[in-house]
Each structure stands twice: as structure tokens, then as C-alpha cells.
Write an enzyme that holds these catalytic residues in place. Structure first.
Site, PDB file in Angstrom:
ATOM      1  N   HIS A 121      36.127  37.267  -3.142  1.00  0.00           N
ATOM      2  CA  HIS A 121      36.891  38.176  -4.016  1.00  0.00           C
ATOM      3  C   HIS A 121      36.579  37.886  -5.472  1.00  0.00           C
ATOM      4  CE1 HIS A 121      39.553  34.562  -3.944  1.00  0.00           C
ATOM      5  NE2 HIS A 121      39.773  34.884  -5.197  1.00  0.00           N
ATOM      6  N   HIS A 149      43.961  38.449  -0.557  1.00  0.00           N
ATOM      7  CA  HIS A 149      43.459  39.328  -1.613  1.00  0.00           C
ATOM      8  C   HIS A 149      41.968  39.565  -1.436  1.00  0.00           C
ATOM      9  CE1 HIS A 149      42.694  35.343  -2.979  1.00  0.00           C
ATOM     10  NE2 HIS A 149      42.672  35.529  -4.265  1.00  0.00           N
ATOM     11  N   HIS A 200      37.143  35.093 -12.473  1.00  0.00           N
ATOM     12  CA  HIS A 200      36.306  34.292 -11.578  1.00  0.00           C
ATOM     13  C   HIS A 200      35.739  35.085 -10.407  1.00  0.00           C
ATOM     14  CE1 HIS A 200      40.252  33.597  -9.409  1.00  0.00           C
ATOM     15  NE2 HIS A 200      39.475  33.723  -8.334  1.00  0.00           N
ATOM     16  N   HIS A 227      47.215  26.889  -4.720  1.00  0.00           N
ATOM     17  CA  HIS A 227      47.956  27.976  -5.363  1.00  0.00           C
ATOM     18  C   HIS A 227      49.265  28.235  -4.633  1.00  0.00           C
ATOM     19  CE1 HIS A 227      44.768  29.266  -7.998  1.00  0.00           C
ATOM     20  NE2 HIS A 227      43.936  29.507  -7.022  1.00  0.00           N
ATOM     21  N   TYR A 257      38.279  25.246  -9.266  1.00  0.00           N
ATOM     22  CA  TYR A 257      37.603  26.175 -10.184  1.00  0.00           C
ATOM     23  C   TYR A 257      36.599  25.424 -11.030  1.00  0.00           C
ATOM     24  CZ  TYR A 257      41.042  29.692  -9.021  1.00  0.00           C
ATOM     25  OH  TYR A 257      41.814  30.601  -8.347  1.00  0.00           O
ATOM     26  N   GLU A 297      35.125  30.039  -8.132  1.00  0.00           N
ATOM     27  CA  GLU A 297      36.109  29.320  -7.329  1.00  0.00           C
ATOM     28  C   GLU A 297      35.494  29.079  -5.954  1.00  0.00           C
ATOM     29  OE1 GLU A 297      39.409  31.671  -5.703  1.00  0.00           O
ATOM     30  OE2 GLU A 297      40.690  29.904  -5.671  1.00  0.00           O
TER      31      GLU A 297
END
Lengths: 111, 306
Positions: B153, B198, B213, B245, B254, B264
Site C-alpha cells: 500500500h 488498508h 511512504h 501501530h 519505517y 515501510e
């Protein structure tokens, strides 16, 4: 010079904070500062892309590797502005900090 | 509709300031495979567990950042349907002929309210993953570094967040899996076209078109820690992590490519189903939402973009 000899370093001075630190010719101004735990120049991506570590060279010479033109254009180069993460000293250097961390995200909605 | 027109993220075009340095980073350190170069000098790469010809396109430029992000759609019919819907929404839509990106079919390129360029395509040549499809091995030891499984993503920063969220939900059929709000204002949106937490995310920002990112998937927390070891050994600029997270629950680290584009690598993360409610994070708890262990806002992570 044997490999145990200390690599000669130039004296870097950040005028904003009166911070001084040594930086060898093959190390970037930002990397040497961070490695020694010194502060003064804000660190971002460390790759010449984000513009956060922009400084103005007041005295002395540096050579710079590629830096994003979105953050350092020709006029700024001519005015001695460089990104500290991509700039290597060739003499003792005195500099002032130009870059800053931007606001991360905006909280205001559409206007 | 049980099956959506948009299948998944397919590729991302990234600008780098030194191509050779970037290729060394993405192959040697992230562990992608170079699958080709074109007449314009662009380099095509894919991860070991991806089937299509490429998922990352590197282009040398004098500034870093993202050129475009592409999504694969179901078929040619979906491409036509979505092209019409995008134009009706008010996007500037353009057809890019097959082969402009090598091994990729016709693309529908469109702009967005956050200032990013996206594209849809239905066809890309099959390259095959590194283990095949009949009695495949479970891992590879033939790629370098972190050995990322796939491009997963992007998180993008831009101006009209509400507009891009509307575009992705109403036109492209994405679901809002998680959101960050400050009072009545939407600040962050995590959107899914699959059952991942996501497939794309946006943060409201005062400049358009920024890349926060590009993310690649790993198998486990152990692989995230090993990725951190690789970053330290090779002097890769680390942004933050290894950590976890709150948002999406992913375990993550990261870092930056040599041109300052943030990468990431992560493992895990929550599952999205279309009947689930949207998860909401409030601005007063944003520290913990972003970094579940540190629980404080990290200025660099929030502000550094290309």
C-alpha cells in the site's frame, strides 16, 4: 596513514546554537552531527529528498551530492543553501539553519 | 456486489535522484527483483511473491516523490465502467496506451483532490513468483536483504482529503476501514478494496501530491526485526521502529530509500470485512494510534514527506 589513525576532521559550527562538532570530509554535515549526538540541524529523510535539513553555508566550503530541486533550486544553490545530509565539508564550515520541520498534518477542514 | 471492480494495489512509480543507488537499495536491501529496464531508463521491479511483471517503477529525476500509483481492476469492462465514473466525478481522465509501461496493458490515468495521480489497468504480463504454483515452497532464500513479499500500500499526504476519500469510496468502491478525526474534521483515512486493513491511506496536509511512504509486506515480527538489523548493518536511514501501530495493528519499521522516499516493511494487521464498522481514532489519542508503544506523536514521522 595506518587504518588506526584518526581521520582528520573539519570543524563545523552551527551559529544558531553555537554548537561545534568535527566532521570528516567523507561524512555528511548531518550524519556527523547525529552520530556524535549533537543537535541543531533538524534531520528528516537523510537522502536529499525532504528539505528539512536545509542550511546556509556562511563560511567555508562544502561539496554536495544530488539534492531535490523541489527544495534547493539554482538560486538557492548560488546563495550557499544546501541540504546538510548531502553536503560534505572541504574546509572548516560555519552555517546557519534554514530548514525546519513542517507541520505534519493539517487539522483544519476544507475552507 | 460481492466482487469489486478494483482488485488491489498493482504498482507505484517512484522518482529517485540516483537510479543505480536506488536499484541497489530496492534489490539488495528491500529484496525486490529487477525484471526490466525500458528505453526511457525506467527500472521495473517486483517482490518475490508477486506474479505480475512489476510492482515498482523507478524513474530518475531531479526531485524525489511519487509519480503515480496504479490499481489492477477485474477486466476490460471494469476499466471502461470506472473510466466513465471517474470522468463523471470530475477527474481529469486520460488513456495511456498498452506498452507505455512495458508489459502493462492500457491504463486509465486520473488525478485526485489530494493532488496525486492514480491509474487503473486490467492487464499486466505474468512473470510468475519465485516458487511457482504447483507444490510451491513456503519461502525463498534467493533474494537479498529483507526479502519483502509484496508491494502492499501507500500512505499519501494531500490537501482535499474529503474529496479523495469520496473518490475512492463512491467511485472506486473502497471501504473506509479506519479514520482519524479531530472534532468534526477528518484528518486521516485508511481505505480498503480487499480484506486488508488498508490498500491506500491519506492524511490531510497543506501541500498537494506528497508521498509519505511506500509499504512492503513481510511475514512476521521476526522479519521486521531482521529488517531493522539490515538497516543498521548497511547504514540505511531509519525513521522509526521496530514498533506497532494502533491504527491497522501492523508491526512495522519505517526507513528511507537513498533519495529520501520513505519505505515501510510491516507484518500482520487487522482484517477488514465490508460489513465491519469503521474504526475511529481521535486526535487527542493520536500518539498511541500511530505508535502503540511510544504513545507520543513523532514529529519526523508526521512531517517528513517527499
Amino acid at each position: 596513514m595506518s587504518r588506526h589513525d584518526r581521520i582528520p576532521a573539519f570543524d563545523i559550527q552551527i551559529v544558531d546554537t553555537a554548537e561545534r562538532y568535527p566532521c570528516p570530509a567523507e561524512e555528511s554535515l548531518l550524519h556527523a552531527m547525529e552520530r556524535l549526538g549533537r543537535r541543531g540541524i533538524p534531520a528528516g529523510c537523510r537522502g536529499g529528498g525532504c528539505g528539512v535539513c536545509k542550511v546556509e553555508i556562511l563560511a567555508g566550503e562544502v561539496v554536495s551530492a544530488r539534492m531535490s530541486r523541489a527544495h534547493v533550486d539554482d538560486a538557492e544553490r548560488a546563495a550557499g543553501r544546501v541540504l546538510a545530509c548531502r553536503s560534505y565539508p572541504r574546509s572548516n564550515v560555519s552555517l546557519r539553519v534554514v530548514g525546519a520541520m513542517r507541520k505534519g498534518f493539517t487539522r483544519h477542514g476544507p475552507r | 456486489m460481492s466482487q469489486k471492480d478494483v482488485l488491489r494495489p498493482g504498482h507505484v512509480g517512484v522518482r529517485v535522484m540516483d537510479l543505480d543507488e536506488a536499484v541497489r537499495h530496492y534489490t539488495g536491501h528491500v529484496g525486490l527483483i529487477e525484471t526490466g529496464r525500458d528505453r526511457e531508463g525506467r527500472v521495473y521491479l517486483k517482490a518475490w511473491d508477486e506474479y505480475d511483471w512489476f510492482s515498482l517503477v523507478l524513474r530518475e529525476a531531479d526531485e524525489s516523490g511519487m509519480d503515480f500509483m496504479g490499481f489492477k481492476v477485474r477486466d476490460a469492462g471494469a476499466l471502461v465502467r470506472l473510466e466513465r465514473a471517474l470522468a463523471a466525478f470530475g477527474c481529469r481522465v486520460e488513456r495511456i496506451p498498452a506498452g507505455e509501461l512495458e508489459h502493462c496493458g492500457e491504463r486509465v490515468r486520473f488525478d485526485s483532490p489530494t493532488g496525486h495521480h492514480f491509474e487503473l489497468y486490467a492487464e499486466k504480463d505474468f512473470y510468475g513468483n519465485e516458487v511457482g504454483t504447483t507444490n510451491p515452497e513456503a519461502f525463498v532464500d534467493t533474494v537479498g536483504g529483507m526479502a519483502a513479499n509484496r508491494f502492499d500500500h501507500c500512505l499519501l499526504y494531500g490537501t482535499d482529503l474529503d474529496g479523495s476519500v469520496r473518490l475512492f469510496r463512491e467511485v472506486l468502491g473502497f471501504d473506509l476501514a479506519e479514520q482519524v478525526v479531530d472534532g468534526e474534521t477528518l484528518v486521516g483515512a485508511f481505505l480498503s478494496c480487499s480484506n486488508k486493513a488498508h490498500d491506500i491511506a491519506f492524511i490531510r496536509h497543506d501541500e498537494p501530491g506528497r508521498l509519505h511512504h511506500v509499504s512492503f509486506l513481510l511475514d512476521s515480527w521476526e522479519e521486521v526485526l531482521r529488517a531493522a538489523d539490515i538497516m543498521s548493518k548497511y547504514g540505511i536511514s531509519i525513521d522509526i521502529g521496530p514498533t506497532r501501530h494502533g491504527i491497522t495493528r501492523g508491526k512495522t519499521i519505517y526507513f528511507f530509500d537513498p533519495s529520501g522516499n520513505r519505505n515501510e516493511v510491516f507484518a500482520g494487521g487487522s482484517t477488514w470485512y465490508p460489513d465491519h464498522p469503521t474504526i475511529t481514532w481521535t486526535a487527542d489519542s493520536l500518539g498511541k494510534a500511530i505508535f502503540y508503544h511510544d504513545r507520543v506523536l513523532n514529529e519526523n514521522f508526521l512531517a517528513v514527506v517527499t
